[in-house]
Structures are given as structure tokens and as C-alpha cells.
Design a protein around this motif. Structure first.
Motif, PDB file in Angstrom:
ATOM      1  N   ASP A 167       0.818  -1.274  -0.010  1.00 24.78           N
ATOM      2  CA  ASP A 167      -0.031  -0.015  -0.015  1.00 24.78           C
ATOM      3  C   ASP A 167       0.698   1.260   0.090  1.00 24.78           C
ATOM      4  OD1 ASP A 167      -2.705  -1.359   2.047  1.00 24.78           O
ATOM      5  OD2 ASP A 167      -2.327  -1.443  -0.241  1.00 24.78           O
ATOM      6  N   GLU A 168       2.070   1.267   0.886  1.00 27.36           N
ATOM      7  CA  GLU A 168       2.762   2.297   0.745  1.00 27.36           C
ATOM      8  C   GLU A 168       3.276   2.694  -0.662  1.00 27.36           C
ATOM      9  OE1 GLU A 168       6.447   1.673   2.992  1.00 27.36           O
ATOM     10  OE2 GLU A 168       7.155   3.972   2.512  1.00 27.36           O
ATOM     11  N   MET A 169       3.640   1.743  -1.627  1.00 29.99           N
ATOM     12  CA  MET A 169       4.220   2.040  -2.674  1.00 29.99           C
ATOM     13  C   MET A 169       2.934   2.726  -3.568  1.00 29.99           C
ATOM     14  SD  MET A 169       7.018   2.174  -4.289  1.00 29.99           S
ATOM     15  CE  MET A 169       7.040   3.120  -5.659  1.00 29.99           C
ATOM     16  N   ILE A 170       1.525   1.923  -3.287  1.00 28.69           N
ATOM     17  CA  ILE A 170       0.729   2.425  -4.056  1.00 28.69           C
ATOM     18  C   ILE A 170       0.310   4.092  -3.812  1.00 28.69           C
ATOM     19  CG2 ILE A 170      -2.048   2.056  -4.434  1.00 28.69           C
ATOM     20  CD1 ILE A 170      -1.266  -0.824  -4.316  1.00 28.69           C
ATOM     21  N   GLU A 171       0.356   3.952  -2.602  1.00 29.58           N
ATOM     22  CA  GLU A 171       0.287   5.590  -2.023  1.00 29.58           C
ATOM     23  C   GLU A 171       1.268   6.699  -2.589  1.00 29.58           C
ATOM     24  OE1 GLU A 171      -1.542   3.781   1.798  1.00 29.58           O
ATOM     25  OE2 GLU A 171       0.146   5.069   2.187  1.00 29.58           O
ATOM     26  N   ILE A 172       2.335   6.218  -2.938  1.00 28.90           N
ATOM     27  CA  ILE A 172       3.546   6.945  -3.376  1.00 28.90           C
ATOM     28  C   ILE A 172       3.152   7.197  -5.006  1.00 28.90           C
ATOM     29  CG2 ILE A 172       5.754   6.937  -4.691  1.00 28.90           C
ATOM     30  CD1 ILE A 172       6.660   5.337  -1.978  1.00 28.90           C
ATOM     31  N   ALA A 173       2.534   6.416  -5.688  1.00 23.66           N
ATOM     32  CA  ALA A 173       2.042   6.366  -6.994  1.00 23.66           C
ATOM     33  C   ALA A 173       0.779   7.407  -7.149  1.00 23.66           C
ATOM     34  CB  ALA A 173       1.690   5.076  -7.576  1.00 23.66           C
ATOM     35  N   GLU A 174       0.063   7.352  -6.046  1.00 27.41           N
ATOM     36  CA  GLU A 174      -1.243   8.002  -6.046  1.00 27.41           C
ATOM     37  C   GLU A 174      -0.745   9.552  -5.874  1.00 27.41           C
ATOM     38  OE1 GLU A 174      -3.549   5.782  -3.079  1.00 27.41           O
ATOM     39  OE2 GLU A 174      -4.598   4.592  -4.665  1.00 27.41           O
ATOM     40  N   GLY A 175       0.218   9.818  -5.406  1.00 30.81           N
ATOM     41  CA  GLY A 175       0.768  11.130  -5.543  1.00 30.81           C
ATOM     42  C   GLY A 175       0.809  11.848  -6.918  1.00 30.81           C
ATOM     43  N   LEU A 176       0.934  11.005  -7.781  1.00 29.54           N
ATOM     44  CA  LEU A 176       0.991  11.280  -9.162  1.00 29.54           C
ATOM     45  C   LEU A 176      -0.659  11.282  -9.795  1.00 29.54           C
ATOM     46  CD1 LEU A 176       3.911   9.607 -10.698  1.00 29.54           C
ATOM     47  CD2 LEU A 176       3.716  12.221 -10.658  1.00 29.54           C
ATOM     48  N   PHE A 177      -1.125  10.011  -9.333  1.00 30.19           N
ATOM     49  CA  PHE A 177      -2.626   9.955  -9.918  1.00 30.19           C
ATOM     50  C   PHE A 177      -3.660  10.067  -8.719  1.00 30.19           C
ATOM     51  CE2 PHE A 177      -0.966   7.498 -13.398  1.00 30.19           C
ATOM     52  CZ  PHE A 177       0.391   7.321 -12.950  1.00 30.19           C
ATOM     53  N   GLU A 178      -4.945  10.192  -9.075  1.00 33.61           N
ATOM     54  CA  GLU A 178      -5.778  10.237  -8.203  1.00 33.61           C
ATOM     55  C   GLU A 178      -5.985   9.097  -7.492  1.00 33.61           C
ATOM     56  OE1 GLU A 178      -8.372  12.650 -11.063  1.00 33.61           O
ATOM     57  OE2 GLU A 178      -9.472  13.284  -9.061  1.00 33.61           O
TER      58      GLU A 178
END
Ligand code: F6P
Length: 356
Positions: free
Chosen positions: A335-346
Motif C-alpha cells: 500500500d505504501e508504494m501504491i500511495e506513492i504512485a497515487e501522489g501522481l494519480f488520483e
């Protein structure tokens, strides 16, 4: 000591760097001699081997593939397979075995360990989904290949006002899709860990076009799944075949997704399946160094009698962990890595990148 080596499972750039490091340190520091078993576990079942020395490993560092070749042979699926492996090791008077592979290969190594064979594992897969280690070699090279492909797809997508769907490898984990999607500036990233709603994907592409961005890049892992409200939630298979470890042949989601996006948006959409070019060619500098460090760690583990263990990368240190721990579970995108990516994406998987 006389040491056996083998490479099993899907190949990847860096395998030869591991072999080279094991042999060089074994020869120079421990005065070891080596025998290579060919085509993964098949080499032990059918006694297919080659001698490996300094000359054999000279010049192989930058070469993709593996001089020992590989296969997805599973001794547990062959008559007396495990016992034949043990017999071949005895015939060659092998005192320890270095097995380089992913969870399938290393699960066989664990079985041999439980039978008293002195074995050390080295983690390998472009999927980067092996438990117990921060990175597997092969992953960085695969991400570089995909990133370059996305850059190339970008220009043709923009030229044609098209949506391009790029399918990458990654059976159970979306590490390649996530890393290369971020690196390549993809607008949508779809990973096995987050089943996606194709209507939401289409909507996010439509919103992007309404903002005047008339082309889009979608990166989708071969193991990604349509969510139950937009599909049956199962991965897309190339055919019903399975390998000897029970893995289905995934592939084809990009073509289905492209068709569904075009149907919903009316935008010209094309699919690109990168397939095995992600596994080919010369290893990146990062992977050459990481693979070398794994090989050096493995031969040291042999001489410390740390058998039934795997060389692992933890906070940039090579450590030794039990094989049992490494093969216990896949390392999926957290989830941490996904949250990092969500910084770019909604939202990874259903919303487009913030306007670029
Ligand atoms: O395990 C690594 C991997 O490259 C997966 O990403 C992919 O699904 C699979 O191997 C392909 O296996 P094969 O090369 O046997 O078709």
C-alpha cells in the motif's frame, strides 16, 4: 570445495553476472571447483552438466540469458525426480549447490535441503515479487526496457491522438507496471493487486481528453484483473496450458482492454504487448552490481555453511535468510508504494495522472 550451480525458471539479465561472481570469488578466495547443471533442475534429473571455471565465465558479465540455460522443470512432477537430483549430485561429488531462481526453483531447493542437501539460494525474477528480499536482479533491466518502450509509444500516441495500452509482465505482482508506469509518465497504471473497473478507466481517459490531452498511455500488468463489476475478476489467459509448477500462461489483457476502452470512449486505441523483450538483452549497470553482490554473498554463505538459506538484499545489505521465509509468500506491491504512485494519480488503476 566442489560446488554445483544451476539457473531455473524464467531467465533474466544478470544470471551470468551471478554465475561469474560465484566462480571468481570461489576460485580466488576459496580455491573451489565448479560444475554447472544445465537447464534448471532438468540438468540434475537427467545428469546434464558442464565444467565451469574462470575461462567459462570470462566475458559473460554483460550477456543476458544464462550460460547454463534454464527451464521450468519441476522434479516433484517427475518420477523419482528429487531422488535423481540427489543421485546426480552424489555422482559428481558435489559438496554444495547454488540454486539461482524464483520461488518455484527455490521451493525445490528447500525440498533438497530438507533431504540433507547443502544448498544456498539466489533470488531471481524480473517480477521482483520474491519474498524476503528488497530487490531481485532482472527487475531494474526490465523496467528500463519498459520505460524506453513507453517513451516510444508516447510519440506515436500523441501523433495519432490515440490511447495506447502497454501490457507488461508481472503475474502476481505489479512491480514492473508500477515502476515503469511512474518512470514513463503513464496516465493509468493497472496492477494485479488492484482489480479495476473498466468504466472508471474509460471515464478517466475521457476526462483527460476533455482537458485537451488527446492521447493517453495505459500500462497494464499481464496479471491485472477486471473487477467483478466489470468482468469476472479472473486474470486473462493466453491458453489453458500450465507449466510444471502449475502456472497458467497469462497474456492478452491489453487487447481486450483496448477494445473495451475504444468501445466506451470512441477514441482510437491500440495495444502493445512487450512480452519477453522485458527478459532479454544485457543487464543494466544496477543489475550487474546487484547480481554480482548476490553471487559473492552466496559463495560466502556456502563457506559459512549457511545452507537452506538464500542471499537477500535488506536495506542495501546482502544478508542470509531461510529459504522457507523467502518462498512463503509473494511480495506484492504494498500500500505504501501504491500511495506513492497515487501522489501522481488520483488513484492507481482508475484515475489519470494529474495534468502533466
Ligand atoms: O516469472 C517471470 C515471468 O517473466 C513472468 O513475468 C511471466 O508471466 C512468465 O515468467 C513467463 O514465463 P515463460 O517465459 O515460461 O513464458
Amino acid at each position: 570445495m566442489k560446488i554445483g550451480m544451476l539457473t531455473g525458471g524464467g531467465d533474466c539479465p544478470g544470471l551470468n553476472a551471478v554465475i561469474r561472481a560465484v566462480v571468481r570469488k570461489g576460485f580466488f578466495h576459496y580455491h573451489d571447483e565448479f560444475v554447472g547443471f544445465l537447464e534448471g533442475w532438468r540438468g540434475l534429473i537427467d545428469d546434464m552438466s558442464m565444467s565451469v571455471d574462470l575461462d567459462t565465465v570470462s566475458g559473460i558479465l554483460p550477456r543476458g540469458g544464462t550460460i547454463l540455460r534454464t527451464s521450468r522443470t519441476n522434479p516433484s512432477k517427475r518420477t523419482d525426480g528429487i531422488d535423481r537430483c540427489i543421485a546426480t549430485l552424489g555422482k559428481h561429488k558435489v559438496e554444495a549447490l547454488v540454486a539461482i531462481g524464483g520461488d518455484d526453483t527455490l521451493s525445490v531447493a528447500q525440498k533438497l535441503h530438507e533431504k540433507g542437501i547443502k544448498v544456498v539460494g539466489v533470488p531471481k525474477t524480473i517480477d521482483n515479487d520474491l519474498g524476503g528480499t528488497d530487490y531481485t536482479f532482472g527487475f531494474d533491466t526490465a523496467c528500463n526496457v519498459v520505460c524506453e518502450a513507453i517513451d516510444r509509444v508516447h510519440t506515436t500516441a500523441e501523433a495519432h491522438n490515440r490511447v495506447m495500452v502497454v501490457e507488461v509482465m508481472g503475474r502476481d505482482a505489479g512491480w514492473i507496471a508500477l515502476y515503469s508506469g511512474i518512470a514513463g509518465g503513464a496516465d493509468v497504471i493497472l496492477i494485479p493487486e488492484r482489480p479495476f473497473d473498466v468504466d472508471k478507466v474509460a471515464e478517466s481517459i475521457r476526462q483527460r481528453h476533455e482537458r485537451g490531452r488527446y492521447f493517453s498511455i495505459i500500462v497494464v500488468a499481464e496479471g491485472a484483473k477486471f473487477s467483478s463489476d466489470s468482468g469476472n475478476g479472473a486474470p486473462i489467459l493466453q491458453d489453458m496450458g500450465k507449466d510444471e509448477f502449475g502456472h497458467a500462461k497469462l497474456g492478452g489483457i491489453a487487447n481486450i482492454l483496448a477494445r473495451e476502452i475504444e468501445k466506451r470512449t470512441g477514441f482510437e486505441t491500440r495495444a502493445v504487448v512487450l512480452g519477453h523483450i522485458q527478459r532479454g538483452g544485457s543487464p543494466s549497470a544496477f543489475d550487474r552490481v546487484l547480481a554480482t553482490r548476490y553471487g559473492l554473498g552466496a559463495i560466502d554463505m556456502v563457506h559459512r555453511s549457511e545452507f537452506g538459506c538464500m542471499a537477500a538484499l535488506r536495506a542495501n545489505k546482502i544478508v542470509s535468510i531461510p529459504l522457507k521465509e523467502a518462498i512463503a509468500r509473494n511480495r506484492t506491491v504494498d500500500d505504501e508504494m501504491i500511495e506513492i504512485a497515487e501522489g501522481l494519480f488520483e488513484e492507481v488503476g482508475v484515475k489519470e495522472a494529474a495534468s502533466k
